[in-house]
Design a protein around this motif. Structure first.
Motif, PDB file in Angstrom:
ATOM      1  N   ASN A   1     -18.530   2.183   3.980  1.00 56.95           N
ATOM      2  CA  ASN A   1     -19.366   2.809   5.008  1.00 56.95           C
ATOM      3  C   ASN A   1     -19.852   4.203   4.592  1.00 56.95           C
ATOM      4  O   ASN A   1     -20.948   4.616   4.972  1.00 56.95           O
ATOM      5  CB  ASN A   1     -18.604   2.894   6.326  1.00 56.95           C
ATOM      6  CG  ASN A   1     -18.512   1.549   7.026  1.00 56.95           C
ATOM      7  OD1 ASN A   1     -19.270   0.624   6.715  1.00 56.95           O
ATOM      8  ND2 ASN A   1     -17.583   1.424   7.960  1.00 56.95           N
ATOM      9  N   VAL A   2     -19.026   4.922   3.840  1.00 56.39           N
ATOM     10  CA  VAL A   2     -19.469   6.221   3.323  1.00 56.39           C
ATOM     11  C   VAL A   2     -20.687   6.033   2.421  1.00 56.39           C
ATOM     12  O   VAL A   2     -21.688   6.758   2.531  1.00 56.39           O
ATOM     13  CB  VAL A   2     -18.325   6.920   2.556  1.00 56.39           C
ATOM     14  CG1 VAL A   2     -18.857   8.114   1.753  1.00 56.39           C
ATOM     15  CG2 VAL A   2     -17.245   7.394   3.522  1.00 56.39           C
ATOM     16  N   ARG A   3     -20.615   5.045   1.543  1.00 56.01           N
ATOM     17  CA  ARG A   3     -21.732   4.789   0.644  1.00 56.01           C
ATOM     18  C   ARG A   3     -22.922   4.182   1.395  1.00 56.01           C
ATOM     19  O   ARG A   3     -24.081   4.486   1.091  1.00 56.01           O
ATOM     20  CB  ARG A   3     -21.280   3.864  -0.486  1.00 56.01           C
ATOM     21  CG  ARG A   3     -20.152   4.458  -1.336  1.00 56.01           C
ATOM     22  CD  ARG A   3     -19.798   3.562  -2.520  1.00 56.01           C
ATOM     23  NE  ARG A   3     -18.723   4.141  -3.303  1.00 56.01           N
ATOM     24  CZ  ARG A   3     -17.465   3.713  -3.311  1.00 56.01           C
ATOM     25  NH1 ARG A   3     -17.134   2.668  -2.559  1.00 56.01           N
ATOM     26  NH2 ARG A   3     -16.555   4.304  -4.051  1.00 56.01           N
ATOM     27  N   LEU A   4     -22.629   3.344   2.385  1.00 60.93           N
ATOM     28  CA  LEU A   4     -23.696   2.740   3.182  1.00 60.93           C
ATOM     29  C   LEU A   4     -24.513   3.807   3.895  1.00 60.93           C
ATOM     30  O   LEU A   4     -25.746   3.703   3.986  1.00 60.93           O
ATOM     31  CB  LEU A   4     -23.095   1.769   4.207  1.00 60.93           C
ATOM     32  CG  LEU A   4     -24.084   1.118   5.187  1.00 60.93           C
ATOM     33  CD1 LEU A   4     -25.052   0.206   4.439  1.00 60.93           C
ATOM     34  CD2 LEU A   4     -23.335   0.338   6.269  1.00 60.93           C
ATOM     35  N   ALA A   5     -23.834   4.829   4.415  1.00 53.85           N
ATOM     36  CA  ALA A   5     -24.549   5.901   5.109  1.00 53.85           C
ATOM     37  C   ALA A   5     -25.594   6.535   4.193  1.00 53.85           C
ATOM     38  O   ALA A   5     -26.728   6.802   4.620  1.00 53.85           O
ATOM     39  CB  ALA A   5     -23.557   6.953   5.600  1.00 53.85           C
ATOM     40  N   GLY A   6     -25.223   6.744   2.943  1.00 54.68           N
ATOM     41  CA  GLY A   6     -26.187   7.310   1.999  1.00 54.68           C
ATOM     42  C   GLY A   6     -27.362   6.382   1.776  1.00 54.68           C
ATOM     43  O   GLY A   6     -28.521   6.816   1.728  1.00 54.68           O
ATOM     44  N   ARG A   7     -27.088   5.086   1.664  1.00 52.65           N
ATOM     45  CA  ARG A   7     -28.175   4.122   1.456  1.00 52.65           C
ATOM     46  C   ARG A   7     -29.061   4.010   2.689  1.00 52.65           C
ATOM     47  O   ARG A   7     -30.258   3.703   2.573  1.00 52.65           O
ATOM     48  CB  ARG A   7     -27.602   2.750   1.087  1.00 52.65           C
ATOM     49  CG  ARG A   7     -26.888   2.709  -0.254  1.00 52.65           C
ATOM     50  CD  ARG A   7     -26.707   1.282  -0.753  1.00 52.65           C
ATOM     51  NE  ARG A   7     -25.869   0.485   0.146  1.00 52.65           N
ATOM     52  CZ  ARG A   7     -24.543   0.406   0.058  1.00 52.65           C
ATOM     53  NH1 ARG A   7     -23.908   1.098  -0.859  1.00 52.65           N
ATOM     54  NH2 ARG A   7     -23.871  -0.362   0.904  1.00 52.65           N
ATOM     55  N   LYS A   8     -28.511   4.248   3.859  1.00 51.76           N
ATOM     56  CA  LYS A   8     -29.279   4.194   5.108  1.00 51.76           C
ATOM     57  C   LYS A   8     -30.065   5.476   5.374  1.00 51.76           C
ATOM     58  O   LYS A   8     -30.739   5.601   6.402  1.00 51.76           O
ATOM     59  CB  LYS A   8     -28.350   3.938   6.287  1.00 51.76           C
ATOM     60  CG  LYS A   8     -27.697   2.558   6.306  1.00 51.76           C
ATOM     61  CD  LYS A   8     -28.642   1.514   6.860  1.00 51.76           C
ATOM     62  CE  LYS A   8     -27.954   0.194   7.091  1.00 51.76           C
ATOM     63  NZ  LYS A   8     -28.854  -0.825   7.703  1.00 51.76           N
ATOM     64  N   GLY A   9     -29.976   6.421   4.460  1.00 50.96           N
ATOM     65  CA  GLY A   9     -30.764   7.642   4.604  1.00 50.96           C
ATOM     66  C   GLY A   9     -30.065   8.771   5.326  1.00 50.96           C
ATOM     67  O   GLY A   9     -30.710   9.779   5.699  1.00 50.96           O
ATOM     68  N   VAL A  10     -28.750   8.678   5.537  1.00 50.42           N
ATOM     69  CA  VAL A  10     -28.021   9.760   6.194  1.00 50.42           C
ATOM     70  C   VAL A  10     -27.778  10.879   5.189  1.00 50.42           C
ATOM     71  O   VAL A  10     -27.314  10.639   4.065  1.00 50.42           O
ATOM     72  CB  VAL A  10     -26.674   9.261   6.753  1.00 50.42           C
ATOM     73  CG1 VAL A  10     -25.913  10.419   7.414  1.00 50.42           C
ATOM     74  CG2 VAL A  10     -26.887   8.127   7.740  1.00 50.42           C
ATOM     75  N   THR A  11     -28.086  12.094   5.587  1.00 48.13           N
ATOM     76  CA  THR A  11     -27.767  13.270   4.784  1.00 48.13           C
ATOM     77  C   THR A  11     -26.938  14.226   5.637  1.00 48.13           C
ATOM     78  O   THR A  11     -27.146  14.338   6.847  1.00 48.13           O
ATOM     79  CB  THR A  11     -29.038  13.993   4.293  1.00 48.13           C
ATOM     80  OG1 THR A  11     -29.844  14.366   5.431  1.00 48.13           O
ATOM     81  CG2 THR A  11     -29.855  13.089   3.375  1.00 48.13           C
ATOM     82  N   VAL A  12     -26.000  14.904   5.013  1.00 50.76           N
ATOM     83  CA  VAL A  12     -25.122  15.841   5.716  1.00 50.76           C
ATOM     84  C   VAL A  12     -25.356  17.232   5.159  1.00 50.76           C
ATOM     85  O   VAL A  12     -25.437  17.430   3.946  1.00 50.76           O
ATOM     86  CB  VAL A  12     -23.641  15.443   5.560  1.00 50.76           C
ATOM     87  CG1 VAL A  12     -22.719  16.507   6.166  1.00 50.76           C
ATOM     88  CG2 VAL A  12     -23.385  14.098   6.217  1.00 50.76           C
ATOM     89  N   ARG A  13     -25.471  18.195   6.064  1.00 47.19           N
ATOM     90  CA  ARG A  13     -25.737  19.578   5.662  1.00 47.19           C
ATOM     91  C   ARG A  13     -24.904  20.541   6.501  1.00 47.19           C
ATOM     92  O   ARG A  13     -24.418  20.187   7.577  1.00 47.19           O
ATOM     93  CB  ARG A  13     -27.230  19.905   5.840  1.00 47.19           C
ATOM     94  CG  ARG A  13     -27.707  19.724   7.278  1.00 47.19           C
ATOM     95  CD  ARG A  13     -29.218  19.862   7.411  1.00 47.19           C
ATOM     96  NE  ARG A  13     -29.668  19.532   8.765  1.00 47.19           N
ATOM     97  CZ  ARG A  13     -29.675  20.385   9.790  1.00 47.19           C
ATOM     98  NH1 ARG A  13     -29.252  21.642   9.601  1.00 47.19           N
ATOM     99  NH2 ARG A  13     -30.087  19.998  10.985  1.00 47.19           N
ATOM    100  N   ARG A  14     -24.746  21.757   5.975  1.00 49.48           N
ATOM    101  CA  ARG A  14     -24.083  22.813   6.735  1.00 49.48           C
ATOM    102  C   ARG A  14     -25.022  23.306   7.832  1.00 49.48           C
ATOM    103  O   ARG A  14     -26.191  23.596   7.582  1.00 49.48           O
ATOM    104  CB  ARG A  14     -23.731  23.981   5.821  1.00 49.48           C
ATOM    105  CG  ARG A  14     -22.633  23.691   4.818  1.00 49.48           C
ATOM    106  CD  ARG A  14     -21.256  23.820   5.416  1.00 49.48           C
ATOM    107  NE  ARG A  14     -20.975  25.166   5.883  1.00 49.48           N
ATOM    108  CZ  ARG A  14     -20.479  26.140   5.115  1.00 49.48           C
ATOM    109  NH1 ARG A  14     -20.233  25.897   3.834  1.00 49.48           N
ATOM    110  NH2 ARG A  14     -20.227  27.332   5.604  1.00 49.48           N
ATOM    111  N   GLY A  15     -24.532  23.381   9.050  1.00 51.95           N
ATOM    112  CA  GLY A  15     -25.316  23.903  10.149  1.00 51.95           C
ATOM    113  C   GLY A  15     -25.132  25.404  10.294  1.00 51.95           C
ATOM    114  O   GLY A  15     -24.071  25.943   9.966  1.00 51.95           O
ATOM    115  N   SER A  16     -26.155  26.069  10.790  1.00 51.49           N
ATOM    116  CA  SER A  16     -26.103  27.516  11.006  1.00 51.49           C
ATOM    117  C   SER A  16     -25.787  27.810  12.463  1.00 51.49           C
ATOM    118  O   SER A  16     -25.794  26.924  13.323  1.00 51.49           O
ATOM    119  CB  SER A  16     -27.448  28.144  10.635  1.00 51.49           C
ATOM    120  OG  SER A  16     -28.459  27.698  11.533  1.00 51.49           O
ATOM    121  N   THR A  17     -25.524  29.081  12.770  1.00 50.98           N
ATOM    122  CA  THR A  17     -25.264  29.468  14.159  1.00 50.98           C
ATOM    123  C   THR A  17     -26.463  29.167  15.046  1.00 50.98           C
ATOM    124  O   THR A  17     -26.303  28.909  16.236  1.00 50.98           O
ATOM    125  CB  THR A  17     -24.907  30.956  14.253  1.00 50.98           C
ATOM    126  OG1 THR A  17     -25.952  31.738  13.650  1.00 50.98           O
ATOM    127  CG2 THR A  17     -23.587  31.249  13.542  1.00 50.98           C
TER     128      THR A  17
END
Length: 362
Positions: free
Chosen positions: A174-190
């Protein structure tokens, strides 16, 4: 037989944030809820933090951040040392001395009760000894737990590859699937805390739990995000295209990270953003030098009927282990006042509410 008394315990109030956090980090059983920053966060909801350091022969051996709330104009208060005190609970003499000091502090403060809920395992000989000691000294299991009694812990010490290898196969997929599905994770700001709050409110409405106003979370999150030294925080947001669909907030104290808040939209759930978010949270914690990831909250009873059973199965898939603790205990200087406050008064108020609802209106 010659007996030796334990060295005398000295107690003083610490008023410097850096000294407090450094002392706390040096002790066993420390927790982010005992950090200076958490005490400041709780001030906006009417609690005042008193930070007590305990020394023996000049060495710091225990710490207790005691949150106190006064009850109106009455000379009474309730007190709570969240996930504390911090000390070596394998030292019975020290444990007795710290408990005695907290009991005396509650009496002198005219507190109805003082509550404690340290992360002491309840399934070990040490935990059972602590339970016996608390009961012998008049502490009683609290009806109100406040924090989760049990939690889910993940060992990060071996590094990223070993942690990922410890996932269940479906979770790695599922971790790899998320990447294939176009999910990106980023640091959020205040500046994106409101975005995260909207997701959190949606999650609360969907899953049936109450949340506080934005102001409370903004203050808490900003305080932890701006933490320095022993304290830190990280907001992670998961996007699919231009849409933010999930997020989580983790806090760090010393070498442990805690998963404190999670939120997700009802959209794009099939893209598995939460699996990728947790993996990135672990990677952030490892990069910060953390060796333990506390996924916060596990069932009280290991049964499918427990409200946290589904949550636990999700966390267990990442290789987390169940950590069962003794839970919250209260010490009440006056048994009668404690009974009136915790049992009799709630019953009276509940009866008044029922009568009010039953009264016809003109």
């Amino acid at each position: 037989m010659v007996t030796h008394s334990a060295p005398s315990l000295m107690v003083h109030a610490e008023t410097d944030a850096q000294r407090w956090n450094a002392a706390l980090a040096s002790l066993p059983a420390h927790h982010v809820l005992q950090s200076w920053e958490w005490g400041e966060i709780k001030r906006q909801t009417g609690w005042w933090a008193h930070r007590l350091l305990f020394t023996q022969q000049g060495a710091i051996v225990a710490a207790a951040q005691v949150l106190t709330r006064r009850l109106g104009r009455a000379p009474l208060a309730v007190q709570y040392t969240p996930k504390g005190p911090a000390l070596d609970y394998a030292d019975p003499a020290l444990t007795v001395q710290v408990l005695a000091a907290l009991e005396d502090y509650a009496r002198r403060s005219r507190a109805i009760f003082i509550k404690m809920d340290p992360d002491v395992p309840d399934d070990t000989a040490r935990g059972r000894a602590i339970l016996d000691l608390l009961r012998q000294r008049g502490w009683q299991a609290a009806a109100e737990q406040v924090q989760f009694k049990n939690t889910a812990l993940l060992d990060l010490a071996a590094g990223e590859e070993a942690v990922l290898a410890g996932f269940k196969q479906k979770w790695r997929y599922n971790v790899r699937l998320a990447g294939r599905k176009g999910v990106t994770v980023r640091r959020g700001s205040t500046a994106e805390l409101e975005t995260f709050y909207r997701l959190y409110a949606e999650t609360g409405a969907r899953d049936g739990f109450l949340i506080r106003p934005l102001a409370y979370y903004r203050d808490a999150w900003q305080t932890l995000l701006n933490g320095q030294g022993q304290v830190g925080g990280c907001l992670l947001l998961a996007d699919v295209g231009a849409e933010t669909v999930a997020g989580l907030f983790i806090a760090r104290f010393a070498r442990t990270a805690w998963y404190l808040y999670g939120a997700s939209s009802s959209q794009q759930r099939e893209a598995m953003p939460n699996h990728l978010l947790q993996w990135e949270a672990m990677r952030w914690a490892i990069a910060q030098g953390c060796t333990t990831y506390d996924l916060w909250g596990a069932p009280t009873e290991m049964s499918e009927s427990d409200a946290l059973w589904g949550v636990w199965r999700f966390k267990e898939g990442f290789g987390a282990r169940m950590a069962s603790h003794i839970g919250a205990f209260d010490f009440a200087p006056s048994a009668l006042t404690y009974y009136l406050y915790t049992v009799a008064m709630p019953r009276v108020l509940n009866l008044m509410r029922r009568r009010h609802r039953a009264t016809p209106t003109a």
